[in-house]
Design a protein around this motif. Sequence first.
Motif, PDB file in Angstrom:
ATOM      1  N   LYS A  69       0.852  -1.186   0.000  1.00  0.00           N
ATOM      2  CA  LYS A  69       0.000   0.000   0.000  1.00  0.00           C
ATOM      3  C   LYS A  69       0.886   1.233   0.000  1.00  0.00           C
ATOM      4  O   LYS A  69       1.841   1.321   0.757  1.00  0.00           O
ATOM      5  N   VAL A  70       0.563   2.183  -0.863  1.00  0.00           N
ATOM      6  CA  VAL A  70       1.313   3.428  -0.956  1.00  0.00           C
ATOM      7  C   VAL A  70       0.365   4.576  -0.635  1.00  0.00           C
ATOM      8  O   VAL A  70      -0.728   4.661  -1.207  1.00  0.00           O
ATOM      9  N   THR A  71       0.791   5.448   0.274  1.00  0.00           N
ATOM     10  CA  THR A  71      -0.020   6.592   0.681  1.00  0.00           C
ATOM     11  C   THR A  71       0.795   7.864   0.482  1.00  0.00           C
ATOM     12  O   THR A  71       1.883   8.003   1.031  1.00  0.00           O
ATOM     13  N   MET A  72       0.247   8.770  -0.303  1.00  0.00           N
ATOM     14  CA  MET A  72       0.952  10.001  -0.658  1.00  0.00           C
ATOM     15  C   MET A  72       0.254  11.220  -0.058  1.00  0.00           C
ATOM     16  O   MET A  72      -0.949  11.200   0.204  1.00  0.00           O
ATOM     17  N   GLN A  73       1.037  12.299   0.090  1.00  0.00           N
ATOM     18  CA  GLN A  73       0.511  13.571   0.575  1.00  0.00           C
ATOM     19  C   GLN A  73       0.555  14.627  -0.537  1.00  0.00           C
ATOM     20  O   GLN A  73      -0.339  15.450  -0.655  1.00  0.00           O
ATOM     21  N   ILE A  74       1.617  14.589  -1.339  1.00  0.00           N
ATOM     22  CA  ILE A  74       1.775  15.562  -2.416  1.00  0.00           C
ATOM     23  C   ILE A  74       2.663  14.952  -3.507  1.00  0.00           C
ATOM     24  O   ILE A  74       3.659  14.302  -3.202  1.00  0.00           O
ATOM     25  N   THR A 108       6.655   0.102   6.398  1.00  0.00           N
ATOM     26  CA  THR A 108       6.294  -1.022   7.250  1.00  0.00           C
ATOM     27  C   THR A 108       6.768  -2.279   6.530  1.00  0.00           C
ATOM     28  O   THR A 108       6.428  -2.496   5.362  1.00  0.00           O
ATOM     29  N   ILE A 109       7.577  -3.064   7.243  1.00  0.00           N
ATOM     30  CA  ILE A 109       8.143  -4.281   6.662  1.00  0.00           C
ATOM     31  C   ILE A 109       7.618  -5.470   7.456  1.00  0.00           C
ATOM     32  O   ILE A 109       7.739  -5.515   8.682  1.00  0.00           O
ATOM     33  N   GLN A 110       7.024  -6.425   6.747  1.00  0.00           N
ATOM     34  CA  GLN A 110       6.548  -7.668   7.353  1.00  0.00           C
ATOM     35  C   GLN A 110       7.125  -8.835   6.577  1.00  0.00           C
ATOM     36  O   GLN A 110       7.125  -8.828   5.342  1.00  0.00           O
ATOM     37  N   ASN A 111       7.612  -9.822   7.316  1.00  0.00           N
ATOM     38  CA  ASN A 111       8.193 -11.016   6.692  1.00  0.00           C
ATOM     39  C   ASN A 111       9.237 -10.662   5.632  1.00  0.00           C
ATOM     40  O   ASN A 111       9.294 -11.286   4.570  1.00  0.00           O
ATOM     41  N   ILE A 116       4.129   1.953   2.281  1.00  0.00           N
ATOM     42  CA  ILE A 116       4.999   3.104   2.042  1.00  0.00           C
ATOM     43  C   ILE A 116       4.130   4.343   2.241  1.00  0.00           C
ATOM     44  O   ILE A 116       3.142   4.519   1.522  1.00  0.00           O
ATOM     45  N   VAL A 117       4.497   5.184   3.212  1.00  0.00           N
ATOM     46  CA  VAL A 117       3.717   6.385   3.492  1.00  0.00           C
ATOM     47  C   VAL A 117       4.626   7.600   3.364  1.00  0.00           C
ATOM     48  O   VAL A 117       5.603   7.725   4.105  1.00  0.00           O
ATOM     49  N   GLN A 118       4.297   8.482   2.434  1.00  0.00           N
ATOM     50  CA  GLN A 118       5.068   9.705   2.252  1.00  0.00           C
ATOM     51  C   GLN A 118       4.825  10.619   3.441  1.00  0.00           C
ATOM     52  O   GLN A 118       3.684  10.830   3.864  1.00  0.00           O
TER      53      GLN A 118
END
Length: 175
Positions: free
Chosen positions: A112-117, A160-163, A169-171
């Motif tokens: 999942k990728v989350t962006m702000q700008i 966030t890293i799992q396994n 990935i959050v900007q």
Amino acid sequence: MLKNKNVYLFPLLVLLFLSLVTTASTTMKTANAESSEGTTHLTVYIHALETLNGHTTLTGDEIAWYEGAAADAVFAEREPEAAAEIGGAPDGYYIVNDSDSLAAYPVAPDAKVTMQIYDHTGNLEELDIRWNEALTLKQFIHEFAKTDVFDLSQSPYHLTIQNGEIVSIVQQYTP
């Protein structure tokens, strides 16, 4: 020619004003590398995103990200003269990057990728904050490669890293 500069300056001033207003209302916390039950959280500057044979690798430079009182304390410790002059960390955050070493992390295909700008249109005057906008990994890789209007490598990212794979990935927006 001066008129063209004003066309670019005004939107940047508006963004600066908006960031000052919105930064004051954000929750203050520290985002450092933490581990719990197979999950690791860390903050990086992304240097490269590469996809080979369907597998994406993110190469990043790990940083320490501080907000609020924690940012003020670290800022005062590391830059006492500046802290005495301005009272606290500028814009309410402080970044420590004592190492220039890079690490490569595999990215889950469904991360999942989350962006702000980021650059939506190719026009600087249309650059605008859109809080917590979701992108696919493929879209993010495409946007990260564009550097002419807004260079995404200049933003910190919380991972966030799992396994052993990046799943989020959050900007981090920085004014």
